[in-house]
Design a protein around this motif. Sequence first.
Motif, mmCIF file in Angstrom:
data_model
loop_
_atom_site.group_PDB
_atom_site.id
_atom_site.type_symbol
_atom_site.label_atom_id
_atom_site.label_comp_id
_atom_site.label_asym_id
_atom_site.label_seq_id
_atom_site.Cartn_x
_atom_site.Cartn_y
_atom_site.Cartn_z
ATOM 1 N N GLY A 516 18.627 34.454 15.293
ATOM 2 C CA GLY A 516 17.833 34.749 16.481
ATOM 3 C C GLY A 516 16.831 35.881 16.266
ATOM 4 N N PRO A 517 16.414 36.536 17.348
ATOM 5 C CA PRO A 517 15.498 37.692 17.240
ATOM 6 C C PRO A 517 16.127 38.803 16.416
ATOM 7 C CG PRO A 517 15.634 36.886 19.508
ATOM 8 C CD PRO A 517 16.700 36.196 18.743
ATOM 9 N N GLN A 518 15.284 39.727 16.019
ATOM 10 C CA GLN A 518 15.757 40.825 15.186
ATOM 11 C C GLN A 518 16.798 41.657 15.921
ATOM 12 O OE1 GLN A 518 12.631 43.277 13.701
ATOM 13 N NE2 GLN A 518 13.982 44.491 12.368
ATOM 14 N N LYS A 519 17.851 42.062 15.177
ATOM 15 C CA LYS A 519 18.905 42.855 15.786
ATOM 16 C C LYS A 519 18.451 44.305 15.984
ATOM 17 C CE LYS A 519 22.493 40.331 13.223
ATOM 18 N NZ LYS A 519 23.658 40.493 12.301
ATOM 19 N N PRO A 520 19.021 44.962 16.962
ATOM 20 C CA PRO A 520 18.771 46.417 17.078
ATOM 21 C C PRO A 520 19.312 47.127 15.835
ATOM 22 C CG PRO A 520 19.650 45.549 19.133
ATOM 23 C CD PRO A 520 19.759 44.451 18.118
ATOM 24 N N ALA A 521 18.610 48.121 15.404
ATOM 25 C CA ALA A 521 18.992 48.845 14.190
ATOM 26 C C ALA A 521 20.389 49.449 14.344
ATOM 27 C CB ALA A 521 17.981 49.944 13.897
ATOM 28 N N GLY A 522 21.209 49.246 13.351
ATOM 29 C CA GLY A 522 22.546 49.829 13.314
ATOM 30 C C GLY A 522 23.552 49.141 14.201
ATOM 31 N N SER A 523 23.216 48.031 14.785
ATOM 32 C CA SER A 523 24.136 47.338 15.694
ATOM 33 C C SER A 523 24.921 46.269 14.954
ATOM 34 C CB SER A 523 23.372 46.715 16.856
ATOM 35 O OG SER A 523 22.475 45.705 16.382
ATOM 36 N N CYS A 545 25.083 42.352 20.992
ATOM 37 C CA CYS A 545 25.022 43.373 19.948
ATOM 38 C C CYS A 545 25.596 44.688 20.496
ATOM 39 C CB CYS A 545 23.581 43.589 19.483
ATOM 40 S SG CYS A 545 22.863 42.134 18.685
ATOM 41 N N PHE A 546 26.429 45.350 19.664
ATOM 42 C CA PHE A 546 27.115 46.580 20.063
ATOM 43 C C PHE A 546 26.726 47.712 19.113
ATOM 44 C CE2 PHE A 546 29.761 42.940 21.141
ATOM 45 C CZ PHE A 546 29.983 43.159 22.511
ATOM 46 N N LYS A 547 26.629 48.918 19.731
ATOM 47 C CA LYS A 547 26.344 50.119 18.948
ATOM 48 C C LYS A 547 26.922 51.332 19.677
ATOM 49 C CE LYS A 547 22.573 52.753 16.850
ATOM 50 N NZ LYS A 547 21.094 52.875 16.692
ATOM 51 N N ASP A 548 27.627 52.147 18.931
ATOM 52 C CA ASP A 548 28.241 53.358 19.486
ATOM 53 C C ASP A 548 29.173 53.030 20.642
ATOM 54 O OD1 ASP A 548 26.807 54.842 17.649
ATOM 55 O OD2 ASP A 548 25.119 55.123 19.041
ATOM 56 N N GLY A 549 29.903 51.907 20.565
ATOM 57 C CA GLY A 549 30.897 51.571 21.571
ATOM 58 C C GLY A 549 30.336 50.979 22.835
ATOM 59 N N LYS A 550 29.038 50.603 22.814
ATOM 60 C CA LYS A 550 28.437 50.042 24.030
ATOM 61 C C LYS A 550 27.671 48.773 23.696
ATOM 62 C CE LYS A 550 27.888 54.431 26.521
ATOM 63 N NZ LYS A 550 26.941 55.313 27.221
#
Length: 561
Positions: A516-523, A545-550
């Motif tokens: 799909g579309p580009q993932k958020p960085a670091g997720s 997509c998850f990052k920092d527990g959210k």
Amino acid sequence: MDATAKIRAGWNWLQGPEPWTRRMLAGDLAIAAMVTLLGLGVEALDTGSTVRMVAGGAAVFALVLLRRRLPGATLVASAAASSFLPGTVLVTIPLSWSAGRRIVGVGRALTVFALAFLASVGFSVVELSQMKPLLVIVFSTLMFLVTTVMPGLASRYWSQRRTLLRALQERNGQLMRERAMVAGQARLRERQRIAQDMHDSLGHQLALIAVHTGALEVDPQLTDRQREAVGVLRQASVSAMHELREVVGILRDGVEEAAPVEEAQPAARGVAGIAGIVEAARAAGTDVRLLAAQGRPRPLAAACDHAAYRIAQEALTNAYKHAPGAAITVELRYEDDSLVVEIANGPAPARPAAGEVVSGGQGLTGLRERARLVGGMVHAGGTEDGGFRVAGVLPYGAEPAGAVDVADDFGQQAQALAAAAAGPPMDWAAVDRELVVRGRSRTGGVALGCGIAFAALVVFVIVIGAVMTLLLGSVTKSMMSPEEYELFRIGESEQAVRDRLPSGESFLTEGLDRKGPQKPAGSACVAWLSSANDELDGDTVFRFCFKDGKLVDKQSYEVKQ
């Protein structure tokens, strides 16, 4: 070596040890075409490319044509290729059948099937690396049992059964030949004993008769009529001695001996000799006439010619004994397909007194048996005027109807005797009907074959059930509805979101998060399929997509098949 010779040599190598008839070639081509069409259907379901379809079809044709020459190598190759070319998965069925039949030795067969199993399972694990290895191994093992092991076992059982039947057939033919030889030797010994007894007893009596009649014939006190009658008796005794010599020779050696030229001329032993015995009977004072032959005279086989003479001789003898003084007629009729020898006598002027007629009661029985052995028949019975008639019907070409005189346990003695030089013919229908193998009849063999087929069907049903269960479980774990997707909000905690999401442990969602579309960085992202998918050329994917527990991003996009 020119091109034609090379092609011929290659063709001979390709067909293997068995002669490749047109029927067998047509069968192999039909199998290859059918498996190729089924493989194209499998490739279509797996969305295979054109190149892969062509490669699968070519592989199927090559493997089917090579299975006679290289049964083990083709089986291993098909097991390895089926992981990368799904269109070749069904060709393992005919290849395993061929391998089970043609691989010699249990050890070699086990080695080939073990290598095929390792190739099938190993390459399946490599090709389906996104799935759990244990699940792939179980699924591949079940498929291998259905498509390879079961056909191989059935083929090996069928091949070994035919080999056993062929060995039993050859053994039976040998036993029949040996039994016939033993029976023939016993008959020869008995015939020699009978011949010796006849020569010693009957020959002696005939010799005495000939000597006494010869001495009586030159007695000066006899009248001319008496001397003529004694001469007839002497000639009859000499002729009887010649006949006895011939019979003894046949009994001893199985062939009729030729009389020496210098001895008195014996009576002819065929149709031509009938006139002689009629003349001899007339000279002895019997009223007997030989009628002119009817039809166009035709040559007879030696056995039929001799049988005609014996019929006339025995019928005249019976007329002398049972109807003395009665007029006798002898007639020969050449019909379209047979010769008819008919001897008829009128009613006797006076019946012979009791005890005057010496008869063993076997004359007519012997005539009927003699005629039967050459394919003819004898009719005997009274006439309307009170006389008696004997008629023999003999074919121009003798068809010996010899009887089987030893027990034929398998109904195959005729084939065994005819194959003494060339080997016994394989009459599988007769063997299957009458041969019993290790206490089991043909019904037992059919039952075992049906058992193998039933076991294969049960395993196949289990495999299909396991596949359907796996697919349903994977579908349940990999899908969510659009309504559920809308309930999630960006910013929610990762644990709260994951608690409400399906497990997602399915090979159906493997790699969808990267399409799909580009993932958020670091997720870290996970994806599910939409349960509302109804397009044939694509699927709707929900990605979280998850990052920092959210939950930092959620996307809905289409993925083309």
